[in-house]
Scaffold this motif. Structure first.
Motif, short mmCIF file in Angstrom:
data_model
loop_
_atom_site.label_atom_id
_atom_site.label_comp_id
_atom_site.label_asym_id
_atom_site.label_seq_id
_atom_site.Cartn_x
_atom_site.Cartn_y
_atom_site.Cartn_z
N THR A 114 4.99 5.60 -13.00
CA THR A 114 3.84 4.80 -12.58
C THR A 114 3.98 3.35 -13.03
O THR A 114 3.67 2.42 -12.27
CB THR A 114 2.54 5.40 -13.14
OG1 THR A 114 2.40 6.74 -12.65
CG2 THR A 114 1.33 4.58 -12.71
N GLY A 169 1.16 1.89 -3.55
CA GLY A 169 -0.08 2.50 -4.03
C GLY A 169 -0.16 3.97 -3.70
O GLY A 169 -0.56 4.80 -4.54
N ARG A 217 -6.50 5.82 -8.70
CA ARG A 217 -5.87 6.86 -9.53
C ARG A 217 -6.92 7.71 -10.23
O ARG A 217 -6.82 8.95 -10.27
CB ARG A 217 -4.94 6.23 -10.56
CG ARG A 217 -3.53 5.99 -10.05
CD ARG A 217 -2.73 5.11 -10.97
NE ARG A 217 -2.81 5.50 -12.36
CZ ARG A 217 -2.49 4.69 -13.37
NH1 ARG A 217 -2.08 3.45 -13.11
NH2 ARG A 217 -2.56 5.11 -14.61
N GLU A 277 4.10 -0.12 -10.84
CA GLU A 277 3.24 -1.29 -11.11
C GLU A 277 4.09 -2.55 -11.25
O GLU A 277 3.67 -3.64 -10.82
CB GLU A 277 2.42 -1.03 -12.37
CG GLU A 277 1.34 0.02 -12.15
CD GLU A 277 0.82 0.64 -13.42
OE1 GLU A 277 -0.17 1.39 -13.35
OE2 GLU A 277 1.40 0.40 -14.50
N LEU A 316 -6.06 -0.12 -7.49
CA LEU A 316 -5.17 1.04 -7.50
C LEU A 316 -5.39 1.93 -8.72
O LEU A 316 -5.28 3.15 -8.63
CB LEU A 316 -3.71 0.57 -7.43
CG LEU A 316 -3.28 -0.05 -6.09
CD1 LEU A 316 -1.84 -0.52 -6.16
CD2 LEU A 316 -3.47 0.94 -4.95
N LEU A 329 4.79 -3.75 -7.82
CA LEU A 329 3.66 -4.47 -7.24
C LEU A 329 3.74 -5.96 -7.55
O LEU A 329 3.52 -6.81 -6.67
CB LEU A 329 2.34 -3.92 -7.79
CG LEU A 329 1.83 -2.60 -7.25
CD1 LEU A 329 0.54 -2.21 -7.95
CD2 LEU A 329 1.61 -2.68 -5.75
N TRP A 382 0.81 -1.21 0.00
CA TRP A 382 0.00 0.00 0.00
C TRP A 382 0.85 1.26 0.00
O TRP A 382 0.38 2.33 -0.41
CB TRP A 382 -0.96 -0.04 1.19
CG TRP A 382 -1.86 -1.23 1.09
CD1 TRP A 382 -1.89 -2.32 1.91
CD2 TRP A 382 -2.81 -1.49 0.05
NE1 TRP A 382 -2.82 -3.23 1.46
CE2 TRP A 382 -3.40 -2.76 0.33
CE3 TRP A 382 -3.24 -0.80 -1.07
CZ2 TRP A 382 -4.37 -3.32 -0.49
CZ3 TRP A 382 -4.21 -1.36 -1.89
CH2 TRP A 382 -4.77 -2.60 -1.59
#
Length: 277
Positions: free
Chosen positions: A77, A22, A130, A81, A126, A84, A19
């Motif tokens: 970004t 995120g 956004r 990702e 997520l 993640l 998180w």
């Protein structure tokens, strides 16, 4: 299958690292997508050309929130990702919990399926956050700067959301695959981020300016140029040095989907067939 999915979701929900990534995505969007434009407009309104100020206002208006959420700023970004995917699939190697879980059950395919479903859920959530963040920021901008309060068509928002999810899942799947290949999150980060920032963000940008058509066509087979092409075709900007592939939205989406399915398929084969104990 419900039990493994619930267990993987619980681990993801309780992971502060997940998180934190995120929150960084939202922070990057707020700072780069909205804060920087506000700062530039407030610091030098007398020296900026009228066309530049108008472009800032258009980007801050609610009508452009979907494009802002989709692509701005793409390179950072997309790297988050990727992180993640590494976190969800690779962090357990360091704790040796994956090997213990595979020894007592459930099956390896079930474990991979549960992790994949949780990965998809986290990515979609997520991306949704956004879009909500971009919408809230654009509404505040409209009220503060007296901008036109008109929202984009629902179909356009849905298309941008689907494209953002596809790009996010592609990069997250890439991270998952590298973590399964190397069985160590640190090596996956090193290899993946080197590829993203050296090859996609730099080398491909130089190749795109080459006079050799064969070299320019070569970049069309990689996810970065296709991600940029998809964002640009939908009216967004990425703030990335990656040159967009000369392709339409459908072809770019197909290339990304192929990469995503290939990464997940290879990752599943690795986890099912390799001795992890």
């Amino acid at each position: 299958m419900i039990g493994p999915v619930r267990g993987e979701w619980l681990k993801a929900w309780r992971s502060p690292y997940l998180w934190t990534v995120g929150l960084l995505m939202m922070l990057v969007l707020l700072v780069r997508g909205y804060g920087l434009d506000w700062f530039l407009m407030s610091q030098s309104p007398a020296t900026l050309p009228a066309a530049t100020i108008e472009s800032y206002k258009q980007a801050l208006a609610p009508a452009a929130f979907a494009q802002q959420a989709l692509g701005n700023p793409g390179g950072v970004t997309w790297a988050l990702e990727f992180v993640l995917g590494v976190l969800l699939f690779g962090s357990e190697y360091g704790w040796r919990t994956l090997a213990a879980m595979l020894m007592v059950g459930p099956s390896r395919a079930t474990v991979f399926g549960a992790k994949t479903l949780v990965l998809l859920a986290v990515v979609v959530l997520l991306v949704l956050l956004r879009f909500v963040t971009a919408l809230a920021s654009s509404v505040i901008s409209a009220v503060t700067l007296d901008l036109p309060f008109s929202l984009p068509p629902a179909g356009g928002v849905a298309t941008a959301f689907a494209a953002a999810c596809l790009i996010a899942i592609t990069y997250a799947s890439f991270g998952a695959l590298l973590s399964l290949i190397f069985r160590r999150a640190s090596i996956a980060y090193a290899v993946g981020l080197t590829y993203l920032f050296v090859f996609e963000d730099r080398a491909f940008g130089v190749i795109a300016k080459s006079s050799a058509q064969s070299l320019r066509d070569l970049t069309m087979g990689f996810p970065g140029p296709n991600s940029v092409a998809l964002v640009h075709n939908l009216g967004g900007g990425t703030g990335s040095a990656v040159a967009a592939a000369n392709t339409g939205s459908v072809q770019a989406a197909v290339v990304l989907a192929v990469y995503c399915l290939a990464a997940l398929g290879i990752g599943c084969a690795i986890l099912v067939r390799r001795d992890e104990t």
